[in-house]
Design a protein around this motif. Structure first.
Motif, mmCIF file in Angstrom:
data_model
loop_
_atom_site.group_PDB
_atom_site.id
_atom_site.type_symbol
_atom_site.label_atom_id
_atom_site.label_comp_id
_atom_site.label_asym_id
_atom_site.label_seq_id
_atom_site.Cartn_x
_atom_site.Cartn_y
_atom_site.Cartn_z
ATOM 1 N N PRO A 57 -10.946 -3.474 29.885
ATOM 2 C CA PRO A 57 -10.423 -2.506 28.907
ATOM 3 C C PRO A 57 -8.947 -2.202 29.143
ATOM 4 N N THR A 60 -6.992 2.242 30.015
ATOM 5 C CA THR A 60 -7.107 2.913 31.308
ATOM 6 C C THR A 60 -6.124 4.073 31.368
ATOM 7 N N LEU A 111 -12.979 6.208 34.735
ATOM 8 C CA LEU A 111 -13.391 5.851 33.381
ATOM 9 C C LEU A 111 -12.163 5.608 32.508
ATOM 10 N N THR A 112 -12.316 4.766 31.512
ATOM 11 C CA THR A 112 -11.248 4.627 30.528
ATOM 12 C C THR A 112 -11.283 5.846 29.605
ATOM 13 N N SER A 114 -11.723 5.953 26.350
ATOM 14 C CA SER A 114 -12.848 5.888 25.413
ATOM 15 C C SER A 114 -14.168 6.140 26.128
ATOM 16 N N GLN A 115 -14.311 5.647 27.352
ATOM 17 C CA GLN A 115 -15.524 5.909 28.129
ATOM 18 C C GLN A 115 -15.654 7.397 28.445
ATOM 19 N N SER A 118 -16.876 9.254 25.402
ATOM 20 C CA SER A 118 -18.292 8.964 25.212
ATOM 21 C C SER A 118 -19.140 9.759 26.200
ATOM 22 N N HIS A 119 -18.685 9.831 27.453
ATOM 23 C CA HIS A 119 -19.412 10.597 28.474
ATOM 24 C C HIS A 119 -19.453 12.078 28.102
ATOM 25 N N GLN A 122 -21.938 12.733 25.432
ATOM 26 C CA GLN A 122 -23.305 12.758 25.965
ATOM 27 C C GLN A 122 -23.615 14.109 26.597
ATOM 28 N N SER A 821 -12.331 15.734 33.277
ATOM 29 C CA SER A 821 -11.899 14.491 32.637
ATOM 30 C C SER A 821 -10.749 13.854 33.410
#
Length: 1021
Positions: A57, A60, A111-112, A114-115, A118-119, A122, A821
């Motif tokens: 990805p 980053t 995490l990137t 976008s990740q 997403s996390h 969730q 984050s």
């Protein structure tokens, strides 16, 4: 011709393709897949390889946060005489405390972006958004979209620093003055501060004021049982350090016969909704020499007779329901208002009206704002941060709605509560308490739990007061449909033969005529001008344009770490599944928050080297206080109540002495040596001479002098050998993460300024968060909460909590996703690199400036930590120039001045952080070097010592464009001292503000336009 063009085009295309393709070795080419390109009917084949790295990805995060590129790092390290960044770090961080590496328990590789989103989505999905009727000081509210997007989500507002440089902070100063005026008007008390941390701690500050007013001669503080339980517990905890006795009693049982009561606290409306007439109660208290504190609700005060008219001495509360999300507890702007008589005892920040160098009205923070730094252990409060961003939101909410709009909201809320009460009476299944109320209805029933359970089945939360009592609180988001659903709940699911709408015409006000508000409020034109979105949008942007923030330039404040507040970190904060959760919602409805708390606690424990973490303290000062109270509880549990001596080096953070004094500790200062290090022998003598009573050492590391002290591990050992505990101030964690840690160094407890090292934005002076980490032996004593039990993360085997520190169980939970984050995206390497680059940037700047200004302190190898001090004291003799003159002149160059005259008078403390690029560092250095040349002009006699470009700074457009110009230097020199300013210039909106005039003429609310003109004329005269 066409064929020639085609051939040329093909040749160019082939060349571009070959240039964009990575070079491959012969073996790699042989193993690569065949690629086929078609050009105008021709086939061209060639081979190429695809590296695994090229498929990873690209979004980053560390490369977006850590601004120095590898080539920058090499160049900057080389300019310092080091072959690499690693060699610089080895020379700077003492080997005795250096970690080999740091490995995070989760998100180690990061995490990137976008990740991360997403996390967080969730986690958000695990929070259940049930309709809240809990109340207890927290209400759902509509955040006007124009305020949400243009203030709360706007980096032009949330990346501002505390308005210590008033000339480039006039926008948020005006907004905070609006907030103070709003509070004064609604409470009918003439003085208000610009916000405190939360309602509970505001009540505790008021209790401390009562103690100070009585000069500590009366040692009992009475709290009415109709106050919120979290407020009662915070007062009990805070009273311990002041040697006060807090007694929670029914109002009817208050007893003043012992002549030992300094003050009383009551709630208006009460926690169960009752609206009582306190006029006679206040008269009785005053007759016995007792001060009255009233905790109140701003929306209710648009309908109820205000505290000032009832005779209260102090009013406190929360402005949360004025357009600020509940956020699972915060951040919210609390308030404290009082009479003119006690204005010098008020805690927190106060915005006052003054004049600038031309006599125009201008705003600034009043002197007592920083009195905890100046008076140290004699300070009346340790408050160092506020809730400025949230105060601005609340103020803009009042501006947007105006007095009539607020009254309409209050009438609607009161009407919905009345409709509900009337409907329950018609149902006849429960009993409605016959008490006056505003928005909360108290209900007596046979089985409160059964009704609450039925409400949960219908996705609604009620408050259980006891086994037979429920309260139901209404707010501006409640609808008639919600009331109908409540009727069904209280009817046990049976059909109801009426609706809320049908009942409305029969509803009458539940407020007694004697308590109906008749006095006007919010009469100033600002609260009566911007009621359309277009007008408010323009007003917001007019104010924003007056304020310098990180959207303009670096803010190089030492000990304040003004770093990137990344957009992706900020995004989840305004998602409803985080923002609209009540802090006392059942835990099974907040599993997303709970998972984040667990993860964040584990991450912070690893970063700090501690065993347990409390997320409750909601500011750095609250963290200092909480950390010392944990130490105090530990000693008491061991039978060492006599241990009350706290050693504090003069190089420690400025609020440390005030925090220790609040915990009832006796402060023993120790000095520093010529290099800025703690004088270890002096400390050893202090520890040994007080070994029987030694409680703690408070130390900042690296020190506020910007130095990694070589003897810090020895210092910790000295304290432990003499029976004390080591409290480390986390202000400078930006130089520790991944390289060392408080726990590894030897500290027992440390608070973390998440609004510094861990990226929560400063918001123009707040919000902040100050969690504390502790070693295992201190974990049982971490704070808990009376409504939702908390403690350490991970929890200890056996808990003996010190009490309650903040009004909400997890402090300002809504902003914790920011730090979470940041850590998760940076990963272990990114965080460690951040510390290294922060050190590199500081050393690079110090090197560039050392031939122009003396650098005051350095480590044993000649390097500095993540910040450094520039010594300006010599210029007072050579040119009559002081630190303030240089800070004000930097404004003309488009920069906020560094930390001024602290910790050493006559100096500037500079911290660049890791997120500033080399280009920005150079621009700031160029500005300071240019200013040094301007000083040289004075030294040589080419510029007048009293009338020069530094003494005249800053230069606003109104001055530069005036018809007359009497300065001995040109307008061009004043406005454009550097070439880059012609392409982009941030303009101050006022000349240098006169602080002394403002303190002598303390005006802390908006003045009518006519009076402003009179003040201006008087100042000019």
């Amino acid at each position: 011709m066409d064929r020639a063009r085609k051939l040329a085009g093909r040749a160019i295309l082939r060349r571009l393709i070959s240039q964009s393709r990575p070079t491959t070795t012969a073996s790699a080419a042989a193993a690569s897949p065949v690629s086929t390109f078609h050009f105008a009917g021709h086939r061209h084949q060639q081979t190429r390889s695809v590296s695994v790295e090229s498929l990873r990805p690209t979004d980053t995060f560390p490369c977006r946060h850590n601004s120095a590129t590898p080539s920058d790092q090499s160049e900057m390290s080389g300019s310092l005489g080091f072959p690499s960044l690693e060699h610089l770090i080895d020379a700077t961080v003492p080997k005795s405390i250096r970690l080999d590496s740091m490995t995070l328990p989760i998100f180690d590789s990061g995490l990137t972006e976008s990740q991360m989103l997403s996390h967080m989505q969730q986690l958000a999905s695990k929070n259940k958004l049930y309709r809240s009727f809990i109340g207890m000081g927290y209400s759902n509210t509509f955040v006007p979209a124009v305020i949400l997007r243009n203030l709360m989500e706007n980096p032009g507002w949330y990346t501002q620093y505390t308005p210590y440089q008033a000339e480039i902070a006039q926008g948020r100063l005006e907004s905070l003055l609006n907030f103070q005026t709003m509070i004064s008007d609604l409470t009918a008390l003439p003085m208000s501060n610009a916000s405190l941390l939360d309602e509970g701690t505001a009540a505790a500050e008021a209790m401390a004021m009562c103690n100070n007013i009585q000069k500590s001669r009366k040692k009992t503080f009475l709290v009415a049982t109709n106050c919120h339980p979290q407020t009662i517990d915070i007062c009990r905890t805070r009273a311990d350090g002041f040697d006060l006795k807090v007694l929670a009693k029914d109002l009817r049982d208050f007893d003043y016969s012992g002549n030992d009561v300094c003050g009383v606290l009551v709630q208006y409306p009460g926690t169960a909704g009752e609206v009582l007439d306190y006029a006679e109660f206040v008269r009785d208290a005053h007759a016995h020499g007792v001060k009255v504190v009233m905790a109140t609700d701003l929306l209710a005060l648009t309908a109820l007779k205000p505290p000032g008219e009832l005779g209260a001495d102090i009013a406190v509360g929360s402005a949360q329901r004025f357009g600020v999300p509940m956020g699972y507890g915060g951040p919210h702007a609390a308030f404290l208002a009082t009479s003119q008589e006690y204005k010098r005892m008020m805690p927190g920040r106060i915005i006052g009206v003054s004049v600038d160098s031309t006599g125009k009205p201008a705003l600034r923070m009043a002197m007592q704002t920083r009195e905890q730094h100046i008076r140290r252990d004699k300070a009346t409060s340790n408050i160092c941060t506020a809730q400025a961003l949230l105060a601005n939101m609340a103020a803009m909410y009042a501006v947007y709605h105006g007095p009539e709009g607020l009254k309409a909201i209050a009438d609607r809320v009161h009407g919905l509560a009345g409709t509900f009460a009337l409907g329950l009476k018609k149902l006849g299944t429960v009993k409605v308490e016959e008490l006056p109320f505003f928005d909360t209805v108290k209900v007596t029933c046979a089985d409160a739990q059964a009704i609450a359970d039925e409400a949960v089945k219908n996705e609604m939360n009620l408050r259980i007061l006891d086994s037979n009592t429920i309260t139901v609180s209404f707010d501006e988001t409640t609808t008639l449909e919600d009331v109908d659903k409540l009727f069904k709940v209280f009817a046990s699911g049976k059909p109801v033969n009426f609706t809320a709408e049908s009942l409305a015409p029969e509803v009458h006000s539940a407020i007694p005529s004697g308590l109906v508000r008749e006095s006007p409020y919010l009469t100033h034109q600002i609260f009566n001008s911007y009621h359309t979105e277009h007008e408010l949008l323009r007003y917001l942007h007019r104010l924003q344009a007056k304020d310098l923030s990180l959207v303009h330039s670096m803010i190089p404040l030492g000990s304040c770490t003004m770093k990137l507040n990344a957009t992706v970190e900020m995004m989840p904060v305004t998602w409803p599944s985080f923002a609209d959760v009540h802090p006392f919602a059942p835990l099974d409805q907040t599993q997303g928050y709970q998972e984040m708390f667990k993860n964040l606690g584990d991450l912070l424990c690893t970063i700090t080297g501690f065993d347990s973490m409390s997320l409750q303290p909601n500011a750095g000062a609250a963290g200092e206080y909480a950390g010392l109270m944990v130490i105090r509880a530990y000693h008491r549990a061991r039978g060492d109540s006599h241990r009350n001596v706290c050693i504090i080096p003069v190089s420690a953070h400025g609020t440390n002495p005030a925090s220790a004094a609040m915990c009832g500790m006796k402060i023993v200062p120790v000095g520093t040596d010529a290099k800025g290090n703690i004088n270890i022998e002096e400390l050893r003598k202090a520890a040994e001479s007080n070994k029987n009573n030694l409680s703690a050492l408070m130390v900042t590391y690296p020190s506020t002098h910007g130095v990694y002290e070589e003897g810090i591990d020895e210092i910790c050992k000295i304290i432990h050998d003499n029976g004390g505990q080591v409290y480390m101030d986390g202000a400078n964690m930006n130089a520790q993460v991944g390289l060392t840690s408080p726990g590894f160094i030897g500290a027992d407890v440390c608070h973390l300024n998440l609004h510094k090292t861990f990226c929560i934005p400063h918001g123009g002076g707040g919000p902040g968060m100050g969690p504390i980490g502790v070693k295992k032996h201190l974990a049982p004593f971490l704070p808990s909460h009376p409504v939702v039990a908390t403690g350490g993360i991970p929890p200890p085997e056996e808990a003996q909590p010190l009490g309650t520190i903040s009004a909400a169980p997890w402090g300002s939970a809504l902003i914790l996703p920011i730090s979470y984050s940041y850590i998760a995206m940076m990963g272990s390497k990114g965080l460690t690199d951040a510390s290294k680059i922060a050190i590199l940037n500081a050393n690079y700047m110090a090197k560039r400036l050392e031939n122009h200004y003396p650098i005051l302190f350095r480590g044993v190898n000649g390097t500095v930590a993540h910040e450094f001090i520039v010594d300006l004291r010599g210029f007072k003799n050579t040119a009559g120039i002081e630190a303030e003159d240089i800070a004000k002149r930097l404004i003309d160059y488009g920069f906020h001045g560094p930390t001024m005259s602290w910790p050493v008078p006559g100096t500037l403390m500079i911290e660049p952080t890791e997120s500033e690029s080399k280009a920005e560092l150079d621009r700031f250095c160029d500005a300071l070097i240019s200013i040094r040349e301007e000083i040289a002009q004075i030294e040589s006699g080419k510029a007048d010592i009293n009338n020069n470009v530094l003494k005249g700074a800053p230069h606003p457009p109104s001055l530069l464009m005036s018809d007359t110009w009497t300065k001995p230097y040109s307008r061009d020199c004043a406005a454009f001292p550097a070439a880059w300013l012609r392409g982009s210039k941030f303009w101050p909106t006022t000349g240098r503000v006169d602080n002394v005039y403002g303190d002598r003429n303390l005006i802390c609310t908006l003045l009518p336009v006519s009076q402003m003109a009179e003040e201006q004329a008087a100042a000019s005269a």
